[in-house]
Design a protein around this motif. Structure first.
Motif, mmCIF file in Angstrom:
data_model
loop_
_atom_site.group_PDB
_atom_site.id
_atom_site.type_symbol
_atom_site.label_atom_id
_atom_site.label_comp_id
_atom_site.label_asym_id
_atom_site.label_seq_id
_atom_site.Cartn_x
_atom_site.Cartn_y
_atom_site.Cartn_z
ATOM 1 N N ARG A 106 0.848 -1.186 0.000
ATOM 2 C CA ARG A 106 0.000 0.000 0.000
ATOM 3 C C ARG A 106 0.884 1.236 0.000
ATOM 4 N N LEU A 107 0.566 2.143 -0.888
ATOM 5 C CA LEU A 107 1.301 3.388 -1.050
ATOM 6 C C LEU A 107 0.403 4.541 -0.617
ATOM 7 N N ALA A 108 0.889 5.352 0.301
ATOM 8 C CA ALA A 108 0.144 6.550 0.710
ATOM 9 C C ALA A 108 0.262 7.592 -0.403
ATOM 10 N N LEU A 109 -0.864 8.179 -0.758
ATOM 11 C CA LEU A 109 -0.903 9.204 -1.798
ATOM 12 C C LEU A 109 -1.205 10.562 -1.172
ATOM 13 N N GLU B 30 -7.608 10.122 3.947
ATOM 14 C CA GLU B 30 -6.410 9.378 3.553
ATOM 15 C C GLU B 30 -6.607 8.781 2.159
ATOM 16 N N GLN B 31 -5.642 9.020 1.286
ATOM 17 C CA GLN B 31 -5.673 8.471 -0.065
ATOM 18 C C GLN B 31 -4.558 7.445 -0.187
ATOM 19 N N TRP B 32 -4.792 6.379 -0.949
ATOM 20 C CA TRP B 32 -3.811 5.308 -1.079
ATOM 21 C C TRP B 32 -4.036 4.547 -2.380
ATOM 22 N N GLU C 192 -2.970 0.459 -3.838
ATOM 23 C CA GLU C 192 -2.342 -0.834 -3.599
ATOM 24 C C GLU C 192 -1.720 -1.287 -4.915
ATOM 25 N N TRP D 137 -7.419 1.156 -5.214
ATOM 26 C CA TRP D 137 -7.089 2.485 -4.705
ATOM 27 C C TRP D 137 -8.290 3.112 -4.028
ATOM 28 N N SER D 138 -8.049 4.219 -3.355
ATOM 29 C CA SER D 138 -9.088 4.870 -2.565
ATOM 30 C C SER D 138 -9.970 5.813 -3.375
ATOM 31 N N ALA E 175 -0.649 12.993 -6.914
ATOM 32 C CA ALA E 175 -0.825 11.551 -6.727
ATOM 33 C C ALA E 175 -0.212 10.793 -7.900
ATOM 34 N N THR F 196 3.475 10.731 -7.519
ATOM 35 C CA THR F 196 3.851 9.792 -6.457
ATOM 36 C C THR F 196 3.812 8.364 -6.999
#
Length: 149
Positions: A5-8, A18-20, A22, A75-76, A96, A99
């Motif tokens: 999981r990558l935090a965006l 929170e945005q992320w 996978e 993703w979120s 994003a 990133t």
């Protein structure tokens, strides 16, 4: 399948949420991923028969998007994942997207055919009159025998 999981960065329309994304792990890259990445490379022949060395920043964008479509598994965002709709990548915030582009550098390295060894040491099973390229045995033409009838 191995994922991470990558935090965006925060979405400007949804502050504090929170945005992320996978992503598949770089170790899961397969032949189809390499083919998709290579298809995003545009090479043009020039009039002399060589390669036109024209380069566009869009070429890098196309390669990144081709890979992101294959490695983002969830993703979120309230958008379809890129595998379902590649145009979703155009709708996410630029921070994003940048990133995500940074995060797939290890994936690109895993698939980069320019950095792979093109020869290997002969094994005992190889003929002494052969050479190898990427594991394929190619007969040495100077030792080939031809028959005529």
């Amino acid at each position: 399948m191995q994922t991470f999981r990558l935090a965006l960065p925060e979405h400007p329309d949804h502050p504090g949420v929170e945005q992320w994304a996978e992503l598949r792990a770089p170790s899961t890259m397969r032949a189809g991923d390499a083919k998709a990445l290579r298809k995003a490379i545009r090479l043009k022949a020039n009039a002399g028969g060589g390669w036109d060395k024209t380069f566009s920043m869009g070429d890098l964008d196309d390669r990144a998007d081709a890979l992101l479509v294959r490695v983002i598994v969830n993703w979120s965002y309230e958008l379809p994942v890129p595998a379902a709709d590649p145009d979703s990548l155009d709708e996410i915030p630029i921070d994003a997207w940048e990133t995500l582009r940074d995060a797939i550098e290890p994936h690109q390295e895993a698939l980069d055919f320019r950095n792979r060894a093109t020869t290997r040491e002969p094994t005992p099973a190889d003929s002494s009159a052969s050479r190898t390229i990427s594991g394929a045995v190619i007969p040495d033409p100077s030792t080939s025998q031809t028959t005529t009838s």
